[in-house]
Design a protein around this motif. Structure first.
Motif, PDB file in Angstrom:
ATOM      1  N   GLU A   1      -1.438  17.440   4.514  1.00  0.00           N
ATOM      2  CA  GLU A   1      -1.670  15.997   4.487  1.00  0.00           C
ATOM      3  C   GLU A   1      -0.628  15.251   5.337  1.00  0.00           C
ATOM      4  O   GLU A   1      -0.969  14.324   6.078  1.00  0.00           O
ATOM      5  CB  GLU A   1      -1.574  15.564   3.028  1.00  0.00           C
ATOM      6  CG  GLU A   1      -1.926  14.143   2.754  1.00  0.00           C
ATOM      7  CD  GLU A   1      -1.712  13.851   1.261  1.00  0.00           C
ATOM      8  OE1 GLU A   1      -2.068  14.720   0.437  1.00  0.00           O
ATOM      9  OE2 GLU A   1      -1.180  12.779   0.949  1.00  0.00           O
TER      10      GLU A   1
ATOM     11  N   LEU B   1      -1.313  12.837   8.527  1.00  0.00           N
ATOM     12  CA  LEU B   1      -0.825  11.454   8.587  1.00  0.00           C
ATOM     13  C   LEU B   1      -0.001  11.207   9.845  1.00  0.00           C
ATOM     14  O   LEU B   1      -0.135  10.170  10.495  1.00  0.00           O
ATOM     15  CB  LEU B   1      -0.012  11.121   7.330  1.00  0.00           C
ATOM     16  CG  LEU B   1      -0.856  10.899   6.073  1.00  0.00           C
ATOM     17  CD1 LEU B   1       0.020  10.807   4.834  1.00  0.00           C
ATOM     18  CD2 LEU B   1      -1.715   9.635   6.204  1.00  0.00           C
TER      19      LEU B   1
ATOM     20  N   LEU C   1       0.682   4.121  -2.711  1.00  0.00           N
ATOM     21  CA  LEU C   1       0.524   5.519  -2.320  1.00  0.00           C
ATOM     22  C   LEU C   1       1.561   6.378  -3.033  1.00  0.00           C
ATOM     23  O   LEU C   1       1.239   7.413  -3.630  1.00  0.00           O
ATOM     24  CB  LEU C   1       0.688   5.607  -0.800  1.00  0.00           C
ATOM     25  CG  LEU C   1       0.333   6.919  -0.117  1.00  0.00           C
ATOM     26  CD1 LEU C   1      -1.068   7.363  -0.474  1.00  0.00           C
ATOM     27  CD2 LEU C   1       0.463   6.766   1.395  1.00  0.00           C
TER      28      LEU C   1
ATOM     29  N   ARG D   1      -0.158  12.843  -9.173  1.00  0.00           N
ATOM     30  CA  ARG D   1      -1.092  13.893  -8.756  1.00  0.00           C
ATOM     31  C   ARG D   1      -0.961  15.090  -9.655  1.00  0.00           C
ATOM     32  O   ARG D   1      -1.931  15.766  -9.958  1.00  0.00           O
ATOM     33  CB  ARG D   1      -0.791  14.314  -7.317  1.00  0.00           C
ATOM     34  CG  ARG D   1      -1.334  13.334  -6.320  1.00  0.00           C
ATOM     35  CD  ARG D   1      -0.717  13.579  -4.995  1.00  0.00           C
ATOM     36  NE  ARG D   1      -1.571  14.421  -4.171  1.00  0.00           N
ATOM     37  CZ  ARG D   1      -1.567  14.380  -2.845  1.00  0.00           C
ATOM     38  NH1 ARG D   1      -0.771  13.570  -2.210  1.00  0.00           N
ATOM     39  NH2 ARG D   1      -2.359  15.147  -2.145  1.00  0.00           N
TER      40      ARG D   1
ATOM     41  N   MET E   1       0.813  -1.215   0.000  1.00  0.00           N
ATOM     42  CA  MET E   1       0.000   0.000   0.000  1.00  0.00           C
ATOM     43  C   MET E   1       0.850   1.271   0.000  1.00  0.00           C
ATOM     44  O   MET E   1       0.477   2.270  -0.616  1.00  0.00           O
ATOM     45  CB  MET E   1      -0.899  -0.012   1.227  1.00  0.00           C
ATOM     46  CG  MET E   1      -1.999   1.005   1.142  1.00  0.00           C
ATOM     47  SD  MET E   1      -3.376   0.482   2.149  1.00  0.00           S
ATOM     48  CE  MET E   1      -4.415   1.899   2.045  1.00  0.00           C
ATOM     49  N   TYR E   2       1.999   1.218   0.678  1.00  0.00           N
ATOM     50  CA  TYR E   2       2.862   2.403   0.690  1.00  0.00           C
ATOM     51  C   TYR E   2       3.398   2.690  -0.707  1.00  0.00           C
ATOM     52  O   TYR E   2       3.524   3.836  -1.122  1.00  0.00           O
ATOM     53  CB  TYR E   2       4.017   2.221   1.677  1.00  0.00           C
ATOM     54  CG  TYR E   2       3.570   2.132   3.122  1.00  0.00           C
ATOM     55  CD1 TYR E   2       2.694   3.083   3.660  1.00  0.00           C
ATOM     56  CD2 TYR E   2       4.011   1.111   3.948  1.00  0.00           C
ATOM     57  CE1 TYR E   2       2.279   3.004   4.975  1.00  0.00           C
ATOM     58  CE2 TYR E   2       3.600   1.026   5.273  1.00  0.00           C
ATOM     59  CZ  TYR E   2       2.732   1.970   5.778  1.00  0.00           C
ATOM     60  OH  TYR E   2       2.323   1.898   7.074  1.00  0.00           O
TER      61      TYR E   2
ATOM     62  N   ARG F   1       0.772   6.604  -6.783  1.00  0.00           N
ATOM     63  CA  ARG F   1      -0.325   7.509  -7.121  1.00  0.00           C
ATOM     64  C   ARG F   1       0.060   8.959  -6.858  1.00  0.00           C
ATOM     65  O   ARG F   1      -0.354   9.860  -7.581  1.00  0.00           O
ATOM     66  CB  ARG F   1      -1.560   7.148  -6.316  1.00  0.00           C
ATOM     67  CG  ARG F   1      -2.150   5.820  -6.745  1.00  0.00           C
ATOM     68  CD  ARG F   1      -3.499   5.613  -6.104  1.00  0.00           C
ATOM     69  NE  ARG F   1      -3.931   4.237  -6.218  1.00  0.00           N
ATOM     70  CZ  ARG F   1      -4.861   3.708  -5.444  1.00  0.00           C
ATOM     71  NH1 ARG F   1      -5.442   4.437  -4.496  1.00  0.00           N
ATOM     72  NH2 ARG F   1      -5.224   2.457  -5.603  1.00  0.00           N
ATOM     73  N   ASN F   2       0.858   9.159  -5.817  1.00  0.00           N
ATOM     74  CA  ASN F   2       1.257  10.530  -5.500  1.00  0.00           C
ATOM     75  C   ASN F   2       2.020  11.187  -6.642  1.00  0.00           C
ATOM     76  O   ASN F   2       1.852  12.376  -6.891  1.00  0.00           O
ATOM     77  CB  ASN F   2       2.124  10.558  -4.236  1.00  0.00           C
ATOM     78  CG  ASN F   2       1.273  10.560  -2.984  1.00  0.00           C
ATOM     79  OD1 ASN F   2       0.137  11.053  -2.999  1.00  0.00           O
ATOM     80  ND2 ASN F   2       1.790  10.005  -1.912  1.00  0.00           N
TER      81      ASN F   2
END
Ligand code: ATP
Ligand code: MG
Lengths: 406, 235
Positions: A296, A300, A7, A14, A3-4, A10-11
């Motif tokens: 963000e 977190l 992340l 952006r 998942m990291y 996807r980042n």
């Protein structure tokens, strides 16, 4: 996928455009660097290999003092013991040569010529001189015959089957004179060499110059250019340096080495400037990527994400951007340099003259050595990781509240 | 007897002690038990956010001590404090709570991932929580495509994901229209009733205050009122 990683992946998308621009800058910089380095390396290797094979070999052993005074009197006895000592260092081959000068004449034409006595069977594996014979053949063992450079053959108007007169000084002041049949004509590719070189069989040459079993050099070849240094040290320690001198090609052909070094240095400066520019681009992207996400990041960390995990995600993001640029550049760069390796670029004009001056074909044979690509790739990734320490350290100091309220 | 989840003693906070000191909190005592649904109210600048941040371990009091879930927060070094927040405290912030590149479900999952939960566990609980906040149909939608009210619901679900002792919400409705605000509060109240989830939230909104069962009023950094509007049901 982790998942990291998801992340991070996807980042980076952006801001698609910014990421693509950054990747593209990495791509072009690395591609350019790969092409430049491969071309330089190719030219470098081609130069050294051609020059080294024809003129000196990677390493030579001479009688002490020969290099400063290259006369037949400074020759040495071609003895077995010395061969064995050199062979033990694991070099790929050893070639004996007797090099001297003489006047060649045919009819009313004459010309001072460099005469090289060679062992044809040994020599052919190294200088592939046999392949460069355009007419006739190399002399057989012990055969009294001469192979002329193509221009020389034209100047003397001596073809295969004709004879030339050799006049010169032999060992210890002896007279050297012989009538030698021309048994071959060779095209060496370099105008300078083609008008000044003549080859004889080693023992025939020793005979003519009254230098029985004497040679001026043992040329030593190594399996690859990079093995030269260690072989040089091994040979230097194994032979008696009171009697012999051991030299490598960079000492024997310093102009060539300097030319290559100067050329490489210029290219390196260009590449480093290129990478400096790229670094600024990467750094800017990275600053924006982290600054605009401060809120963000604060959230977190507030909800329990460790700062090192967060820092790691950001490092991965930067890594991905660079890695994609580098991978793209490598996968375009490798086929490209490989193509130019197989289809070398021909150069013209003044550059071509410089090449010919060194006895080289006027081509840029691109190296297709993958380590060139690996080196550029690693260099850029290293720079990226260095740059990435900045946001990482910044994140370790992040105060979640301040970040949230930013 | 319900468990004490927050015990704040003599808490004072002075900002900028060096230059122009601002006394944000003075001698605050606050005791919160499991299952409460407490509103922190007061005019702007009265210290609501400051108090919530201190309780949440995001800020340190100048004097006094805060014991959360039996642990003195002052005893926790930075990484331990982050872990403590992860495992014991849920947070809902005013806005932009969620990671924009993760779906609703992934946002909730992330917290459990940080806690080390297995993928199966994470999926199961994330889906259950999405159902609880009425967002099952938005599971795979990213925050950008959700309304402010929907985002706050996801944020509440995320806060619950770690099974914290209590959830702190600093003006969770400030950026919502009144209808969404009321809906969010109704949902929170329902979670409080059904799951005994403890909520402490700050607000300006009288209609939100109405829904609280205990109202703590701050003024100039002091607690000036503490009323239980309906008797607290102790379990
Ligand atoms: N980081 C800071 N530095 C200096 N002063 C601060 C800081 N944060 C808050 N303050 C001051 O502390 C006091 C309390 O602020 P706080 O944010 O806790 O109030 P609040 O009740 O949450 O107000 P609001 O309803 O406007 O959110 C205010 O006077 C504020 O100006
Ligand atoms: Mg506030």
């Amino acid at each position: 996928m982790n998942m990291y990683l998801t992340l991070a992946w996807r980042n980076i998308w952006r801001n698609r455009r910014r990421t693509l621009i950054t990747m593209a800058s990495v791509f072009f910089a690395v591609l350019l660097a790969i092409i430049m380095r491969s071309a330089t390396k190719g030219v470098y290797e081609n130069m050294t290999d051609t020059m080294v094979r024809f003129s000196s070999g990677y390493i030579q052993v001479h009688a002490k003092g020969y290099w400063d005074e290259r006369i037949i009197d400074n020759s040495f006895s071609n003895c077995q013991a010395l061969w064995r000592r050199i062979e033990q260092t694991g070099v790929s081959s050893i070639v004996p040569r007797l090099e001297t000068f003489a006047l060649l004449a045919a009819g009313d034409k004459s010309r001072p010529v460099a005469i090289t006595g060679i062992d044809p069977s040994r020599e052919s594996g190294i200088t592939n001189i046999g392949d460069k014979i355009i007419e006739g053949r190399l002399p057989k063992n012990g055969e009294q015959g001469v192979v002329l450079g193509v221009t020389l053959s034209n100047i003397l108007r001596a073809q295969v089957g004709d004879s030339v007169v050799l006049l010169g000084q032999g060992y210890h002041g002896n007279m050297a004179a012989a009538l030698l049949p021309v048994c071959g004509v060779v095209r060496l590719g370099s105008p300078k060499l083609d008008e000044s070189m003549a080859y004889m069989d080693l023992s025939a040459c020793q005979n003519v110059f009254s230098a029985d079993s004497m040679i001026t050099s043992l040329s030593v070849m190594v399996s690859e250019p990079d093995a030269m240094e260690s072989a040089f040290h091994a040979i230097s320690t194994t032979v008696d340096t009171n009697l012999y001198e051991v030299m490598h090609w960079k000492q024997m052909l310093p102009e060539l080495d300097q030319l290559v070094e100067a050329d490489s240095a210029g290219h390196y400066i260009t590449i480093y400037i290129l990478y400096l520019v790229i670094s600024f681009g990467l750094f800017g992207t990275m600053l924006m990527m982290t600054r605009e996400r401060l809120h963000e990041f604060g959230i977190l960390v507030a909800i329990g994400m460790h700062k090192r995990v967060l820092g790691f995600i950001v490092v991965i993001e930067l890594f991905l951007i660079s890695a994609i640029g580098v991978l793209a550049a490598s996968s375009v760069g490798y086929p490209l340099v490989n193509w130019f390796h197989q289809h070398p670029i021909r150069v013209g004009g003044r550059v071509a003259d410089v090449y010919r001056g060194f006895g080289l074909e006027a081509i840029i044979p691109c190296s297709n050595d993958p380590t060139v690509i690996a080196y550029q790739a690693l260099l850029v990734m290293l720079v990226t990781m260095l740059l990435a320490t900045y946001p990482f350290v910044k994140i370790q100091r992040l105060q979640p509240l301040q970040a949230i309220n930013s | 007897m319900a468990q004490t989840v927050i015990d704040a003693h003599n808490v004072s906070k002075v900002y900028n002690p060096g230059t122009v000191p601002v006394k944000a909190l003075t001698d605050v005592h606050l005791h919160v038990e499991e299952g409460e649904f407490t509103a922190l109210v007061g005019p702007s600048g009265s210290g609501k956010s400051t108090l919530l941040n201190i309780i949440g371990g995001l800020d340190k009091p100048t004097t006094g001590n805060v014991v959360v879930a039996g642990k003195d927060l002052a005893s926790l070094a930075s990484n331990k404090l982050i872990d403590f927040r992860l495992h014991h405290i849920g947070f809902v912030f005013q806005s932009f709570n969620l990671v924009p590149v993760l779906s609703a479900k992934e946002n909730i999952s992330l917290v459990m991932l940080m806690q080390g939960a297995s993928k199966k566990e994470r999926n199961l609980r994330a889906e259950e929580l999405l159902f609880r906040v009425g967002m099952s149909d938005k599971m795979d939608v990213r925050p950008g495509e959700l309304s402010g009210g929907q985002q706050q619901r996801i944020a509440v679900a995320r806060a619950m994901a770690s099974k914290p002792k209590f959830i702190l919400a600093d003006e969770p409705t400030a950026n919502l229209d009144s209808k969404s605000a009321a809906n969010l509060l109704d949902m929170m109240a329902e979670l409080n009733r059904e799951d005994k989830t403890t909520f402490i939230f700050s607000t300006h909104d009288p209609r939100v205050i109405e829904k609280a069962r205990r109202v703590v009023t701050l003024e100039d950094g002091r607690i000036v009122g503490d009323t239980a509007k309906t008797p607290l049901t102790h379990v």
